[in-house]
Design an enzyme around this catalytic site. Structure first.
Site, PDB file in Angstrom:
ATOM      1  N   TYR A  23     -13.624 -42.440  43.179  1.00  0.00           N
ATOM      2  CA  TYR A  23     -13.749 -43.461  42.132  1.00  0.00           C
ATOM      3  C   TYR A  23     -13.970 -42.796  40.775  1.00  0.00           C
ATOM      4  O   TYR A  23     -13.326 -43.133  39.781  1.00  0.00           O
ATOM      5  CB  TYR A  23     -14.937 -44.351  42.517  1.00  0.00           C
ATOM      6  N   HIS A  45     -19.049 -56.327  31.016  1.00  0.00           N
ATOM      7  CA  HIS A  45     -17.779 -55.997  30.348  1.00  0.00           C
ATOM      8  C   HIS A  45     -16.712 -56.983  30.770  1.00  0.00           C
ATOM      9  O   HIS A  45     -16.903 -57.755  31.708  1.00  0.00           O
ATOM     10  CB  HIS A  45     -17.382 -54.529  30.508  1.00  0.00           C
ATOM     11  N   HIS A  76      -4.923 -51.072  40.069  1.00  0.00           N
ATOM     12  CA  HIS A  76      -4.106 -50.590  38.959  1.00  0.00           C
ATOM     13  C   HIS A  76      -3.652 -49.135  39.119  1.00  0.00           C
ATOM     14  O   HIS A  76      -3.907 -48.266  38.299  1.00  0.00           O
ATOM     15  CB  HIS A  76      -4.704 -50.897  37.579  1.00  0.00           C
ATOM     16  N   HIS A 125     -19.032 -52.174  41.891  1.00  0.00           N
ATOM     17  CA  HIS A 125     -18.171 -51.998  43.072  1.00  0.00           C
ATOM     18  C   HIS A 125     -18.920 -51.173  44.118  1.00  0.00           C
ATOM     19  O   HIS A 125     -19.581 -50.190  43.785  1.00  0.00           O
ATOM     20  CB  HIS A 125     -16.890 -51.235  42.729  1.00  0.00           C
ATOM     21  N   HIS A 158     -16.487 -48.122  31.003  1.00  0.00           N
ATOM     22  CA  HIS A 158     -15.256 -47.489  30.588  1.00  0.00           C
ATOM     23  C   HIS A 158     -14.427 -48.398  29.673  1.00  0.00           C
ATOM     24  O   HIS A 158     -13.272 -48.076  29.396  1.00  0.00           O
ATOM     25  CB  HIS A 158     -14.447 -47.075  31.826  1.00  0.00           C
ATOM     26  N   ASP A 163     -11.683 -58.008  36.834  1.00  0.00           N
ATOM     27  CA  ASP A 163     -12.270 -57.990  38.180  1.00  0.00           C
ATOM     28  C   ASP A 163     -13.731 -58.456  38.163  1.00  0.00           C
ATOM     29  O   ASP A 163     -14.286 -58.798  39.215  1.00  0.00           O
ATOM     30  CB  ASP A 163     -12.138 -56.612  38.858  1.00  0.00           C
ATOM     31  N   ASP A 197     -19.273 -50.699  35.847  1.00  0.00           N
ATOM     32  CA  ASP A 197     -18.395 -49.912  36.723  1.00  0.00           C
ATOM     33  C   ASP A 197     -18.964 -48.532  37.061  1.00  0.00           C
ATOM     34  O   ASP A 197     -18.504 -47.892  38.012  1.00  0.00           O
ATOM     35  CB  ASP A 197     -17.030 -49.721  36.059  1.00  0.00           C
ATOM     36  N   GLU A 225     -13.452 -56.704  31.828  1.00  0.00           N
ATOM     37  CA  GLU A 225     -12.289 -56.480  32.697  1.00  0.00           C
ATOM     38  C   GLU A 225     -12.255 -57.588  33.753  1.00  0.00           C
ATOM     39  O   GLU A 225     -13.284 -58.061  34.241  1.00  0.00           O
ATOM     40  CB  GLU A 225     -12.331 -55.082  33.341  1.00  0.00           C
TER      41      GLU A 225
HETATM   42 FE1  FEO Z   1     -13.781 -52.135  34.546  1.00  0.00          FE
HETATM   43 FE2  FEO Z   1     -14.405 -52.914  37.803  1.00  0.00          FE
HETATM   44  O1  FEO Z   1     -13.740 -53.162  36.087  1.00  0.00           O
END
Ligand code: FEO
Length: 394
Positions: free
Chosen positions: A189, A76, A22, A222, A142, A80, A161, A78
């Site tokens: 990051y 969360h 993104h 990640h 986040h 991914d 994250d 999101e």
């Molecule tokens: Fe907030 Fe890695 O997604």
């Protein structure tokens, strides 16, 4: 099969090819980490981006039959990490779901009341047998629904994250990586994802003792898993306070090379003034690289030629990207050149004021190609910023 700690497995996916997350350049790719905890009950914490669902399920299948998953924890929503949730639930037919209150609401908004979802608050626990999962809500770190899952007695913090890095590779643990490169990846990051939430991170770090968290391992969503978490916790302490060095970042674009020439002369002056300088041509470098350097710089200077009475598009885009990341405690100013009528420099200054930054030296706005005398002006401009940086407290 990758064991994070006895009975706790990494079952994520490696996205070798993603180059833009993104708007954040990810030249090294990324991973979507998910964790399987095998006890008397089996819990899966997070899933992966939708196209990687088979990779997740096949990794789980090397350890247990995915149909035997008892609990799916959603740290969360999101996509991914949540993108393959429904497909996992189709396989883990009897699994119960745990999420924060906002997480439960989100799941039900997307899918209705298709599954048994329990909302948890900070301090709530879920027993698996010998192990217990303890949940910690981390709203806006986040996402509004974000939370951490802490595995006891193993002291593994599955941190969603937070503490991540965008890097794909064969390594899974910090001990396997070059320490300098790892911290650079973690800083990039942090700067591009977590910079706006520094105050919340400070609050969370201050609360760690009262939350009874003493992680021996931090397992983010990640990148690599931290087996020496002190390193990254200390770094988050510094980054969230915007601790900065005597460094000036110059980010610019140019139309007929005048603004480019100014950028290089200002850099020369700042170097003469004794500070570190990083310079980015915004059509040649991703925004995320410049932002990473701004994270721990005391000052940044934005340059733009005037195009149609306003900003050059790349500079406008960069300022928009930067504003969203809410940089704080920085000295900032602008420079640029124009032909028949100015506008860009004024516009940069207005945007910097909106970000509530400390404005340095009057901005430098020149007409037509840079003359010999103006060359000296640019060098002097850089020297003055360097002086201000060296005198700044932080
Ligand atoms: Fe907030 Fe890695 O997604």
């Amino acid at each position: 099969m990758i064991e994070v700690s006895k009975g706790i497995y990494w079952v994520g996916a490696i996205d070798w090819e993603i180059r833009d997350f993104h708007g954040y350049a990810t030249p090294k790719g990324t991973t979507y980490n998910a964790y399987l905890i095998v006890d008397e009950k089996v819990a899966l914490v997070d899933t992966v981006k939708e196209p990687f669902r088979d990779e997740l399920l096949s990794r789980v299948g090397e350890i247990v039959d995915p149909a035997k998953i008892d609990y799916v924890i959603v740290n969360h929503l999101e996509r991914d990490h949540f993108g393959s949730f429904a497909q996992v639930m189709d396989v883990a037919k009897n699994a119960k779901v745990y999420a924060s209150g906002r997480g439960k609401k989100g799941i039900e908004e997307v899918y209705g009341e298709r599954w048994d979802v329990t909302a948890v608050k900070t301090g709530d626990t879920l027993g698996l047998g010998k192990r217990t999962l303890r949940f910690v809500e981390t709203p806006m770190l986040h996402w509004p629904d974000s939370m951490f899952t802490y595995v006891e007695p193993d002291r593994v913090l599955i941190s969603s994250d937070a503490f991540g890095q965008h890097v794909a590779g064969s390594q899974r643990f910090d001990r396997e990586a070059d320490p300098h490169a790892l911290m650079e990846d973690a800083k990039t990051y942090y700067a591009n994802i977590l910079m706006p939430f520094g105050t919340l991170i400070q609050g969370l770090l201050a609360k760690v003792p009262s939350l009874n968290l003493a992680p021996e391992i931090i397992a983010p969503d990640h990148g690599l898993i931290w087996t020496k978490p002190g390193t990254i916790i200390d770094a988050y302490g510094r980054w969230s306070k915007f601790e900065a060095r005597d460094k000036v970042v110059i980010a610019y674009d140019t139309m007929w090379e005048s603004t480019g020439k100014m950028a290089h002369l200002i850099a020369r002056g700042a170097i003469d003034g004794g500070v570190e300088v990083k310079l980015f041509h915004l059509r040649k470098s991703p925004y995320s690289e410049a932002v990473t350097e701004i994270q721990d710089a005391k000052a940044f200077i934005i340059g733009s030629p005037t195009l149609n009475n306003g900003l050059f598009p790349t500079v406008g885009g960069f300022l928009y990207y930067l504003k969203g990341l809410k940089p704080k405690h920085k000295i900032a100013t602008a420079f640029g050149s124009y032909g028949w009528m100015g506008g860009a420099v004024k516009e940069i200054v207005a945007r910097l004021k909106e970000m509530e930054l400390e404005l340095a030296e009057p901005a430098l706005d020149l007409r037509y190609p840079v003359t010999k005398q103006q060359e000296q002006e640019c060098i002097e401009f850089g020297r003055k910023i360097a002086k201000q940086v060296k005198e700044a407290k932080q």
